[in-house]
Write a protein that holds these residues in place. Structure first.
Motif, PDB file in Angstrom:
ATOM      1  N   MET A   1      12.856  51.135  17.431  1.00  0.00           N
ATOM      2  CA  MET A   1      14.207  51.293  17.945  1.00  0.00           C
ATOM      3  C   MET A   1      15.023  52.127  16.956  1.00  0.00           C
ATOM      4  O   MET A   1      15.015  51.873  15.755  1.00  0.00           O
ATOM      5  CB  MET A   1      14.863  49.925  18.122  1.00  0.00           C
ATOM      6  N   ARG A 268      18.064  44.075  13.567  1.00  0.00           N
ATOM      7  CA  ARG A 268      17.107  44.561  14.555  1.00  0.00           C
ATOM      8  C   ARG A 268      15.711  44.670  13.950  1.00  0.00           C
ATOM      9  O   ARG A 268      14.706  44.389  14.610  1.00  0.00           O
ATOM     10  CB  ARG A 268      17.531  45.912  15.125  1.00  0.00           C
ATOM     11  N   LYS A 269      15.618  45.086  12.682  1.00  0.00           N
ATOM     12  CA  LYS A 269      14.312  45.141  12.026  1.00  0.00           C
ATOM     13  C   LYS A 269      13.717  43.741  11.904  1.00  0.00           C
ATOM     14  O   LYS A 269      12.513  43.551  12.077  1.00  0.00           O
ATOM     15  CB  LYS A 269      14.453  45.792  10.644  1.00  0.00           C
ATOM     16  N   TYR A 271      14.274  41.272  13.912  1.00  0.00           N
ATOM     17  CA  TYR A 271      13.824  40.882  15.248  1.00  0.00           C
ATOM     18  C   TYR A 271      12.507  41.563  15.600  1.00  0.00           C
ATOM     19  O   TYR A 271      11.581  40.924  16.115  1.00  0.00           O
ATOM     20  CB  TYR A 271      14.892  41.236  16.280  1.00  0.00           C
ATOM     21  N   GLU A 272      12.404  42.852  15.340  1.00  0.00           N
ATOM     22  CA  GLU A 272      11.206  43.603  15.721  1.00  0.00           C
ATOM     23  C   GLU A 272       9.969  43.097  14.980  1.00  0.00           C
ATOM     24  O   GLU A 272       8.900  42.962  15.579  1.00  0.00           O
ATOM     25  CB  GLU A 272      11.414  45.093  15.454  1.00  0.00           C
ATOM     26  N   LYS A 275       9.103  39.661  16.442  1.00  0.00           N
ATOM     27  CA  LYS A 275       8.522  39.816  17.779  1.00  0.00           C
ATOM     28  C   LYS A 275       7.063  40.257  17.691  1.00  0.00           C
ATOM     29  O   LYS A 275       6.198  39.741  18.407  1.00  0.00           O
ATOM     30  CB  LYS A 275       9.331  40.835  18.575  1.00  0.00           C
ATOM     31  N   GLN A 276       6.771  41.197  16.798  1.00  0.00           N
ATOM     32  CA  GLN A 276       5.400  41.684  16.657  1.00  0.00           C
ATOM     33  C   GLN A 276       4.473  40.588  16.147  1.00  0.00           C
ATOM     34  O   GLN A 276       3.357  40.403  16.660  1.00  0.00           O
ATOM     35  CB  GLN A 276       5.371  42.871  15.690  1.00  0.00           C
ATOM     36  N   LYS A 424      12.577  49.592  26.513  1.00  0.00           N
ATOM     37  CA  LYS A 424      13.455  50.084  25.449  1.00  0.00           C
ATOM     38  C   LYS A 424      14.834  49.449  25.550  1.00  0.00           C
ATOM     39  O   LYS A 424      15.507  49.218  24.533  1.00  0.00           O
ATOM     40  CB  LYS A 424      13.564  51.609  25.553  1.00  0.00           C
ATOM     41  N   PRO A 427      16.341  44.895  24.483  1.00  0.00           N
ATOM     42  CA  PRO A 427      17.179  44.344  23.405  1.00  0.00           C
ATOM     43  C   PRO A 427      18.675  44.548  23.643  1.00  0.00           C
ATOM     44  O   PRO A 427      19.496  43.915  22.968  1.00  0.00           O
ATOM     45  CB  PRO A 427      16.713  45.128  22.169  1.00  0.00           C
TER      46      PRO A 427
END
Length: 454
Positions: A1, A268-269, A271-272, A275-276, A424, A427
């Motif tokens: 993102m 956001r990082k 979260y990403e 999530k991964q 995309k 979020p």
């Protein structure tokens, strides 16, 4: 993102557990009689199989967690338990007096506060008092929020004995520095203990709540928390952004400075990466900020299209009516909302006068009902349409214009009669819902009412 998208769309916005959102309720035309009428309407239009949901707010905590925005009363005096239970049962009786038949309870959730502040026996007394005047649906779901530090095997067994099969534990983060900042010292061993005890007793769904964006929280802290969580493999997870709203009256968010909270880009990082890591072991993303294993009912409801969202968050099925019991609890008849008074003293006083203790609410008009359905569709299914004429509303052309830029940014796809959120764009689903929120667009707040969307 891209950071450009994060910076562009990281603005204050609702989490959309309801529409209209609470700051946009029309309290001037609301009354207790209006609320009762809307609830009667829900009961008359709801079939017996659907039943109702109950949310019971248990506000007491022994200590203050400084990340918390919930209504709570801090005390170590457990003599408050019995009077409060008696008051909740009195409120329930006032609702029961409105109806000719026993209600069918499909879902029941204990929230707080700290539900496990109450003794196992008192919790059992509360639930037995609720159920003795109701019918339990065949496919019911009873759940509660447990604090890993004070949830005992006796708590778990007592609630299991009265029908509970799902428990949610507030983990937040396992790092010592973060835990000290939010005043929630909670060793991994405690979470491991109560998770394993619940499974041994027979609970079929164990959930963990994890928060990213907490003060002093780094990317490594989130990774460490997720890796420890993976070792316990809870059936579902709430992995959500910390809502920094220190301006809310009674909020505990005073143990750190604004500058201690991670930036939108870092959040956001966090979260990403979370999530991964969750995806790597088989968790599927459910709606916004939730994850579940494919064996869990929340995932199955997403696949079947039955996923629902209300003030209790995401649930695997819908009931038209949700009655909130206890101080500050919110009720939802689909046609209207009502919130109880926030002071325990005021709550007791109204009940002493045989009055259902609501103090504000909103009765939905035709436009509200249509917009509510679109926002619910977006939050639960990432798409909505107005091919059915009753889902068209006069402000829709203005909404579609507001979505043009989001479409150009690749967040959604528009057709003549529908909007679908892209991967995309998921979020940013709160931002997309904000375009449909015609009350927000017509009367944008001059001060910040909501947490940031990222």
């Amino acid at each position: 993102m891209s950071n450009a998208l994060v910076n562009k769309y990281n603005i204050p916005g609702p989490r959309y557990t309801s529409y209209p959102t609470v700051p946009y309720w029309d309290n001037t035309s609301f009354s207790l009689n209006h609320w009762k009428t809307s609830l009667h309407k829900a009961f008359s239009s709801s079939n017996s199989e659907e039943g109702i949901s109950l949310y019971i707010h248990l506000p007491f905590c022994e200590s203050l967690c400084t990340f918390c925005g919930c209504n709570k009363r801090i005390t170590k005096q457990h003599s408050v338990e019995s009077p409060y239970i008696n008051a909740v049962l009195k409120e329930w009786q006032l609702y029961l007096n409105m109806f000719d038949e026993k209600p069918v309870i499909k879902a029941l959730h204990l929230g707080g506060g700290t539900p496990t502040f109450f003794s196992p026996q008192n919790l059992k007394t509360l639930i037995n008092g609720i159920l003795k005047q109701a019918i339990v649906a065949e496919n019911y779901e009873f759940s509660f929020e447990g604090h890993p530090n004070n949830t005992t095997k006796e708590h778990l067994q007592a609630l299991y004995d009265v029908g509970f099969r799902r428990v949610s534990y507030g983990v937040q983060d396992y790092n010592d520095t973060v835990q000290k900042a939010i005043h929630r010292i909670q060793p991994f061993e405690n979470v491991k203990r109560v998770t394993e005890q619940a499974r041994a007793i027979g609970y079929t769904s164990v959930s963990h709540d994890i928060i990213y964006g907490l003060p002093f929280q780094s990317l490594e802290h989130v990774k460490e928390t997720i890796l420890k969580t993976k070792s316990l493999l809870p059936d579902r997870l709430a992995f959500y952004s910390y809502a920094h709203v220190p301006w809310v009256k009674g909020n505990g968010q005073r143990g750190f400075k604004d500058s201690d909270v991670p930036s939108g880009e870092l959040k956001r990082k966090q979260y990403e990466i979370g999530k991964q890591l969750l995806s790597d072991v088989g968790y599927e993303e459910i709606g916004m900020d939730h994850f579940a294993l494919k064996s869990d009912s929340l995932y199955k409801s997403m696949i079947s299209g039955d996923l629902h969202r209300n003030f209790m968050g995401y649930s695997d099925s819908k009931t038209l009516a949700m009655i909130g019991l206890g101080v500050s609890a919110i009720s939802d008849s689909w046609y209207g909302f009502a919130q109880n008074v926030k002071s325990i003293e005021a709550y007791y006083k109204l009940l002493d006068s045989d009055t259902i203790p609501v103090y504000r609410g909103h009765i939905l008009n035709e436009e509200d009902l249509v917009v509510r359905q679109h926002i619910l569709n977006l939050m639960c299914r990432f798409k909505t349409s107005w091919t059915a004429t009753h889902l068209y509303f006069d402000a829709l052309p203005d909404v579609l214009i507001k979505l043009e830029e989001m479409e150009q940014d690749g967040l959604l796809i528009r057709t003549k009669n529908s909007v679908e959120v892209t991967q995309k764009g998921q979020p940013f689903v709160r931002n997309i819902c904000m375009a449909f929120d015609v009350l927000l667009q017509r009367n944008k707040p001059h001060t910040q009412l909501f947490s940031m969307t990222i």
